[in-house]
Enzyme design. Structure first.
Site, PDB file in Angstrom:
ATOM      1  CE  LYS B  52      -3.768  -2.503   2.230  1.00 14.83           C
ATOM      2  NZ  LYS B  52      -4.477  -2.862   3.482  1.00 14.83           N
ATOM      3  CD  GLN B  96      -3.333  -4.411   6.627  1.00 16.39           C
ATOM      4  OE1 GLN B  96      -3.181  -3.426   5.893  1.00 16.39           O
ATOM      5  NE2 GLN B  96      -4.006  -5.480   6.240  1.00 16.39           N
ATOM      6  CG  ASP B 119      -9.523  -0.335   5.179  1.00 13.43           C
ATOM      7  OD1 ASP B 119      -9.148  -0.551   4.004  1.00 13.43           O
ATOM      8  OD2 ASP B 119      -8.858  -0.670   6.175  1.00 13.43           O
TER       9      ASP B 119
END
Lengths: 306, 306
Positions: B52, B96, B119
Site C-alpha cells: 500500500k 491494518q 477502508d
C-alpha cells in the site's frame, strides 16, 4: 388452500415486551419518553402520529408532541432536533416522514442522536444493522421478523425473497433476514422475470407499492407471504381484477369508491400460499408495536442498569 | 470455453483516476496523505502494508507509517487514531486488520473520522452505502464493480449472486450490485442447494474462503465469475482435485508444497463461464488500486474546491 395470517398475537407479544420493560425502567426511576415531531398538516401523517401517541399512553410511555408549521425550514427543524438531543429526559425522537419539500430530510435524520433514533433510519443504525452490531432498527422489518419467528416455521436456511429495495423496508428487511440465516434475494423494478425467482421463495416479503403485483403464479406452494404494501385503489376496473365480486372488500369498494389493497393479490395467493398477511389489518400493527419496543430500548440504552 | 479475466486494465484505470485527482489536489496546494497503522508483526499484514505504501509513493500520495507493538491495547490505539483524526494534514487513516486479540476492533473502526475512513468499514460509511448516500466504501467490492463496468456487459437487470456475507466483501458487494440495478441473491454456509441458485446467475462473486467451492456445475453458460477468495492449499489430495496435473500451478505446488487458490475452481469454471478472474493475479490489484482512489476522495472531502 392457505390461511389469513393474523398479526394480532405477535403485535400483542411486542406490546407486552415493551410494557414489561417500561415497568422495569419505572422501578429504576426512569420514565421512558418519546418526542414526536410533525411538520405541516398531512392528514395521513396526523393519523399515524396520533396512533403512536395513543399507543405510548396505553403502555405508560410518556410522549410529547411538537407540531411545527408547514413552512418550517431545515435549520429550524435542526434546532428542534438539537434541543431534543440535549434533553436527557427525552429517550426517543421520531420525526414523522415525509417532510415538506423545503426540508433536507437526510440532514434531519443524520442530526438525531443515533441512540434516540427510534425509527432506525440514522446512517449509524443502518451501518450497525449491516455489521451485526446492536442498535435501533426499522420498525416494519423488525415486526416482520417477529411475525416470522412466532410462526414457528424456522428461518435458518430458508430462501427469502424481498420485493422492493426502499431504505425503510426492503433493504433493512434483507439485512435482517440475512442475520436470521436466510438465503436472501432482492428483486425490484429492474428485475427480469421476477416471478421466476419469487417462485423459489419459502418466504416472500412484498414492499414495492404496486397493488396486487404478487399473485399465485409468483408463489411456490406453501410459501409464507408477508404483504407490507398499502395502496389505495380507486379504479373500478382494477378493483374488479383484484377483488372477488362477492367479498366484503368489494362491497366496501362499491360503497366508498376506494379501498386499501396490498402489494399481494390476497385472494389469488391464498390458493397457493400457506399464510398471507391481510391489508389492512396486517403488518401495520407490528410497525407501531415495534416502535414501542424501540422507545424502551432507547430508554435502556441511555440508562444502562449499572 | 471461457477466458481468463484480466484485471490489469481496470487496475490501471483506477490508478490513473487517482493520479489525476492527486495532480488536481496538488494544484490547489493539497498533498493527499495516508496514515497507515500496523499493530504487531503479522507477516501477511506487513506485506499488505508495504504494498500500500509503495503504491502511494508511485502516485505522489504521501504516506506515514505508524508501527505499534504487538501488545498495544485498545486505549493506546484509540489515542493514536484520535491524534490522526485531529491532524488536518492527514486525509486517510488505514488501521491494518486483523488486530491482535486484546484490541477491540469495532471500537477502533468506529473511532476513525468517517471522512478519513479509507477502508470504508466505519458504521457511518456502511450506512451511507446502504442508503445510497455519498461516502467512502470498501475497496474490494468497489474494485469488482469497476471491473464489471469495464467489461461492457452492463449490470442493470442482471442477476448477481454473491457467495459469502462478510462485512468486508459479501455484504457491501451485495449493496453495490443492488445500486447498479442488479437483482441480487446472497448465499452462504446455511443455504440449501447453493448451486441451484448460483446456476441462475449472470454474475457470480465468490468471497467465502473455501478453495474451489464454485465449479462448472454451479454456473450458467456464459456467466461472469469474480473470485475474491485467497486460500492456501497445502494438502496434495486437494491440490490433485482442483489443479490439472499438467498446469504451471501444479508444477508450482509440487515445488513449494503450497499454492494460492481462490473460491472458484478456475479450471473447471473456464469450461462454462465467459470470464473468470484468476487467483492470484486477479482482484487483489483492484483492492489496492481502489484504496488509492479512496485516499484522494478522502482528501477531496476534506478540502472541498469551494
Amino acid at each position: 388452500m392457505g390461511k389469513r395470517w393474523s398479526c394480532k398475537a405477535t403485535g400483542e407479544n411486542l406490546l407486552a415486551q415493551a410494557k414489561e420493560k417500561v415497568t422495569a425502567l419505572n422501578e429504576r426511576g426512569v420514565e421512558p419518553h418519546l418526542a414526536v415531531v410533525l411538520v405541516g398538516e398531512d392528514p395521513a401523517s396526523k393519523v399515524y402520529v396520533s396512533n403512536k401517541i395513543r399507543t405510548c399512553e396505553s403502555l405508560g410511555i410518556k410522549s410529547t408532541f411538537h407540531k411545527l408549521e408547514a413552512d418550517t425550514d431545515t435549520d429550524s427543524l435542526l434546532s428542534v432536533v438539537d434541543e431534543l438531543n440535549g434533553d436527557n429526559a427525552v429517550h426517543g425522537i421520531l420525526v414523522q416522514l415525509p417532510l415538506p419539500k423545503q426540508v433536507d430530510e437526510s440532514r434531519i435524520i443524520a442530526a438525531i442522536n443515533p441512540d434516540k433514533d427510534v425509527d432506525g433510519f440514522h446512517p449509524v443504525n443502518v451501518g450497525r444493522l449491516s455489521l451485526g452490531e446492536p442498535g435501533l432498527f426499522p420498525c416494519t422489518p423488525m415486526g416482520v421478523i417477529a411475525l416470522l419467528r412466532d410462526s414457528g416455521h424456522g428461518l435458518s436456511g430458508k430462501h427469502a425473497v424481498v420485493i422492493g429495495r426502499s431504505n425503510i423496508v426492503g433493504k433493512p428487511m434483507a439485512q435482517l433476514l440475512l442475520k436470521e440465516n436466510c438465503t436472501v434475494s432482492i428483486i425490484h423494478s429492474r428485475t427480469q422475470n421476477p416471478a421466476d425467482l419469487c417462485r423459489q421463495a419459502d418466504i416472500v416479503v412484498a414492499a414495492v407499492g404496486r397493488p396486487g403485483l404478487v399473485d399465485a403464479a409468483w408463489l411456490k406452494p406453501g410459501a409464507l407471504v408477508v404483504d407490507v404494501g398499502i395502496n389505495e385503489i380507486t379504479d373500478s376496473e382494477q378493483a374488479r381484477k383484484l377483488i372477488p365480486s362477492e367479498s366484503k372488500k368489494m362491497k366496501s369498494f362499491r360503497e366508498k369508491g376506494r379501498v386499501l389493497y396490498g402489494d399481494v393479490n390476497y385472494f389469488s395467493c391464498l390458493e397457493t400460499a400457506e399464510l398471507v398477511t391481510p391489508v389492512p389489518g396486517g403488518i401495520g400493527r407490528l410497525t407501531i408495536a415495534h416502535l414501542m419496543v424501540n422507545c424502551v430500548v432507547a430508554a435502556e440504552l441511555q440508562n444502562p442498569s449499572t
